[in-house]
Design a protein around this motif. Structure first.
Motif, PDB file in Angstrom:
ATOM      1  N   UNK A 275     -31.928  12.562  65.066  1.00 17.13           N
ATOM      2  CA  UNK A 275     -32.860  13.197  66.163  1.00 17.13           C
ATOM      3  C   UNK A 275     -31.858  13.794  66.912  1.00 17.13           C
ATOM      4  N   UNK A 276     -30.689  13.861  67.318  1.00 11.57           N
ATOM      5  CA  UNK A 276     -29.615  14.667  67.985  1.00 11.57           C
ATOM      6  C   UNK A 276     -29.708  15.736  67.084  1.00 11.57           C
ATOM      7  N   UNK A 277     -29.432  15.723  65.894  1.00  8.12           N
ATOM      8  CA  UNK A 277     -28.945  16.805  65.058  1.00  8.12           C
ATOM      9  C   UNK A 277     -30.289  17.939  64.630  1.00  8.12           C
ATOM     10  N   UNK A 278     -31.335  17.228  64.779  1.00  8.60           N
ATOM     11  CA  UNK A 278     -32.470  18.054  64.594  1.00  8.60           C
ATOM     12  C   UNK A 278     -32.837  18.818  65.780  1.00  8.60           C
ATOM     13  N   UNK A 279     -32.524  18.243  67.001  1.00  7.90           N
ATOM     14  CA  UNK A 279     -32.623  19.071  68.180  1.00  7.90           C
ATOM     15  C   UNK A 279     -31.722  20.390  68.413  1.00  7.90           C
ATOM     16  N   UNK A 280     -30.495  19.689  67.933  1.00  9.27           N
ATOM     17  CA  UNK A 280     -29.020  20.786  68.090  1.00  9.27           C
ATOM     18  C   UNK A 280     -29.474  22.014  67.071  1.00  9.27           C
ATOM     19  N   UNK A 281     -29.921  21.674  66.005  1.00 13.26           N
ATOM     20  CA  UNK A 281     -30.020  22.804  64.948  1.00 13.26           C
ATOM     21  C   UNK A 281     -30.537  24.046  65.229  1.00 13.26           C
TER      22      UNK A 281
ATOM     23  N   UNK B 179     -25.286  11.456  59.710  1.00 10.36           N
ATOM     24  CA  UNK B 179     -25.899  10.359  59.483  1.00 10.36           C
ATOM     25  C   UNK B 179     -27.021  10.508  58.344  1.00 10.36           C
ATOM     26  N   UNK B 180     -27.474  11.924  58.216  1.00  9.61           N
ATOM     27  CA  UNK B 180     -28.412  12.040  57.123  1.00  9.61           C
ATOM     28  C   UNK B 180     -28.139  11.550  55.783  1.00  9.61           C
ATOM     29  N   UNK B 181     -26.847  11.291  55.414  1.00  9.86           N
ATOM     30  CA  UNK B 181     -26.317  10.773  54.193  1.00  9.86           C
ATOM     31  C   UNK B 181     -26.549   9.238  54.372  1.00  9.86           C
ATOM     32  N   UNK B 182     -26.291   8.544  55.260  1.00 10.77           N
ATOM     33  CA  UNK B 182     -26.780   7.075  55.385  1.00 10.77           C
ATOM     34  C   UNK B 182     -28.202   6.854  55.357  1.00 10.77           C
TER      35      UNK B 182
END
Length: 688
Positions: free
Chosen positions: A511-517, A537-540
């Motif tokens: 969720x953090x990464x989706x906001x940051x991209x 974390x997308x890999x997990x």
């Protein structure tokens, strides 16, 4: 000039009565530099270079009838006696040839201050044994580094194959236009520096003006500080990537990346050869730290393990593993060293944990305190001594380093107890999870993981980025702790904690990464310089989806993963490592959807399932289309998939990958190793 007719002026003249033959008309310093000497002692050239104590004549040792190298009754060489008398102190040589100094009431910090030199104890490694002796006794007042230089080291500047030519080569890599360099430096200072605590902006600007304004010549080139030059190069490597970020043409991106890599390699080269000229310095440690962050930015995690270890060694050589209070340093200098060491400590522990390799910093060999919650860089030493530390409720730029220091200690303990040479019990895993949750609970409200307080973000512009660094670092540590138990099953549901922890932290991190991209070039660079960029974390979540294709939460996971891949593919600056990670995630999506539909068709009696993979993974170029065909052709859909047919390509009769995953010493393969990921995903899926 005839030596016989030369009139020597000055406070002292060179000795008479030399042997017949070629006569020296210059001191040793001017002679080595092939410069004209006014034959005074010290001469004007040595005074200009700031090394009057090195000015001497090659036959001074024969004064008073002594042979070269002869000693007086107190054991001090004749030349050494003259030089040391100039300094106003007496140095003798013991039988073991160790320097001993007679000082009265010398404090530890005086060693650092008096020398003004890069190292604390001679030219050798500053070991903890030496530190312990100096802490309990008194610090020796060693001579300046200039007195430890030799004629041979000075002569090396004249050798084309020596380090002197290396300086010329490095200086030749700098842009010729000062305006260009100024712009690149300002790009870094205004966009990146304040978020990751690299340099003091005003000090670095002043140093650059002084460096650029130097006069060209032998003395000036010989005096170039390669330690600072290494820091300049790595700052330029970041700055060029931030230059004109609105241009997204492939040609512009390629040109910027190539220029950035040239500066990056120049920095690494300067770091390697600088010990031939100087000792260590804070600038050299900062350069090593930023080289490591550059590798994190480009997702070259394995190589960053080497560079952070080297930076740590350079810090230890200056005694940074011993707290500045022990050295008697000012409070400001102590806090600067604490923060710099804290950044090294965090990267060392987390990189080692991510790769499953040993870390470099041993806690029991260090005696250093965590940084205080205060910012003193803009104050004088006198002002900083009277500033009290702020409570955690009042954020400063040091707060993130203070909190990361505690998290890094837990990460190091996780590696020691859970990923060491011997298997750990699950009780140890739960104990370490409790420590992580305890660290989480003590976070201030503006850094809270559950419900952060954003009210101070406008006042402190660094808070959003430090919050991202802390949150993602926590999720990284918790996922890594529980990852070996993600695929384990128990009839008593014993590993439920690990299952829930992995899903919870991986979902929050994604969720953090989706906001940051969604950010621009500068924001994306700030985001990728933290420890979180070592692990996705997308890999997990992709593995969780492959393992449970029909679970209730799988549909939502796939939606988020698809959005994440689309945003990364839309990033004009994504490199091959990031693109490889996208391909692995897309492979997990394709596998999961393929298994889910195959299961549904099998239960409804469908005989010939459609080619699902071609519809799921949409490739943009020929290379990606070939990868799609490989993915779709590797795993047949239908009853054979559900029954794990031995004829299926990639099938392992021993079912190795689930067992490897459960091994506590297993670390993720690199995303670029797509073949290994394909095999791992296939075999994990077969076990469902």
């Amino acid at each position: 000039m005839n030596a016989k007719s030369t009139n020597i002026t000055g406070s002292e003249s060179r000795p008479r009565g030399r042997k017949r033959g070629r006569k020296t008309t210059s001191c040793t310093q001017c002679h080595s530099r092939k410069q004209k000497c006014n034959q005074e002692l010290p001469c004007s050239r040595c005074i200009q270079r700031g090394v009057p104590e090195l000015c001497q004549w090659p036959d001074n040792e024969e004064e008073n009838g002594r042979k070269p190298g002869a000693r007086s009754q107190d054991g001090v060489p004749a030349t050494g006696r003259h030089i040391l008398s100039k300094r106003g102190c007496r140095h003798g040589l013991t039988d073991q040839h160790h320097v001993e100094v007679e000082t009265q009431g010398t404090e530890l910090g005086q060693l650092y201050i008096a020398r003004g030199a890069p190292s604390f104890f001679g030219n050798s490694y500053f070991g903890h044994q030496v530190a312990a002796r100096m802490i309990h006794e008194s610090a020796p007042d060693l001579p300046p580094m200039s007195l430890l230089s030799t004629k041979d080291s000075l002569q090396s500047f004249r050798n084309d194959s020596g380090p002197f030519s290396q300086v010329w080569d490095l200086l030749g890599l700098l842009p010729r236009n000062k305006v260009t360099v100024d712009r690149l430096i300002e790009n870094f200072l205004t966009e990146i520096n304040w978020a990751i605590d690299t340099v003091h902006p005003d000090t670095f600007r002043y140093q650059f003006v002084e460096f650029w304004g130097r006069k060209f010549g032998f003395d000036e080139i010989a005096g170039v500080d390669l330690r600072w030059l290494a820091l300049l190069f790595i700052i330029l490597a970041f700055g060029v990537l931030l230059d004109d970020p609105t241009t997204t043409s492939p040609e512009k991106r390629k040109e910027s990346e190539e220029a950035s890599l040239r500066f990056y390699w120049a920095s690494r080269r300067a770091i390697v050869i600088s010990p031939s000229f100087h000792g260590e310095s804070l600038d050299l440690v900062r350069a090593g730290l930023m080289v490591t962050r550059y590798l994190l930015h480009t997702r070259q995690i394995a190589e960053s393990w080497l560079t952070i270890s080297f930076a740590m060694r350079m810090a230890q050589a200056q005694g940074m593993h011993i707290d500045g209070e022990k050295w008697g340093l000012s409070r400001k200098a102590t806090e600067v060293r604490r923060r710099l060491w804290g950044n090294l400590y965090m990267l060392d522990k987390t990189i080692a944990l991510a790769l499953g390799r040993p870390y470099a910093i041993s806690d029991h060999m260090c005696l250093i305190n965590a940084p205080e919650n205060t910012w003193l860089d803009d104050l004088t030493d006198e002002q900083s001594s009277n500033i009290p530390a702020s409570p955690l409720s009042s954020p400063t730029r040091s707060t993130v380093t203070l909190l990361c220091n505690g998290l890094a200690k837990i990460a190091g303990e996780i590696q020691d107890r859970c990923f060491g040479l011997y298997p750990a019990s699950y009780e140890v895993v739960t104990e370490m999870d409790e420590k992580l949750l305890a660290w989480k609970k003590q976070l201030p409200a503006y850094f809270s993981l559950d419900d952060s307080d954003f009210s101070m973000d406008e006042l402190h512009h660094f808070l959003p980025w430090h919050r991202l660094y802390l949150h993602s670092a926590f999720h990284f540590a918790r996922i890594t702790l529980h990852r070996p138990y993600l695929l384990r099953e128990s009839i008593t549901n014993r590993f439920r904690l690990s299952h829930e922890a992995c899903i919870s932290s991986a979902s929050s991190d994604l969720k953090i990464r989706l906001r940051s991209v969604n950010f621009g070039a500068a924001e994306n660079m700030r985001w990728t310089l933290g420890t979180h960029n070592m692990f996705n974390s997308a890999l997990i979540l992709g593995i969780i989806a492959v393992r449970r294709p029909n679970a209730p939460q799988t549909v939502a996971i796939l939606v988020d993963l698809q959005e994440y891949c689309e945003k990364l593919r839309a990033d004009a600056w994504i490199n091959e490592f990031g693109l490889a990670e996208v391909k692995v995630v897309e492979l997990c999506i394709a596998r999961t959807k393929g298994f889910a539909k195959a299961t549904d068709q099998f239960h409804h009696g469908s005989v010939q399932p459609p080619d699902i993979m071609a519809d799921i993974v949409d490739r943009d170029n020929d290379e990606e289309r070939e990868g799609s065909q490989l993915i779709s052709g590797e795993l047949p859909l239908g009853p054979d998939v559900i029954g794990a047919s031995p004829n299926a390509p990639g099938y392992s009769p021993d079912m190795m990958w689930p067992a490897i995953w459960e091994d506590q010493n297993f670390a993720f393969p690199q995303a670029t190793d797509l073949e290994t990921w394909e095999q791992m995903i296939s075999e994990i899926a077969y076990h469902d």
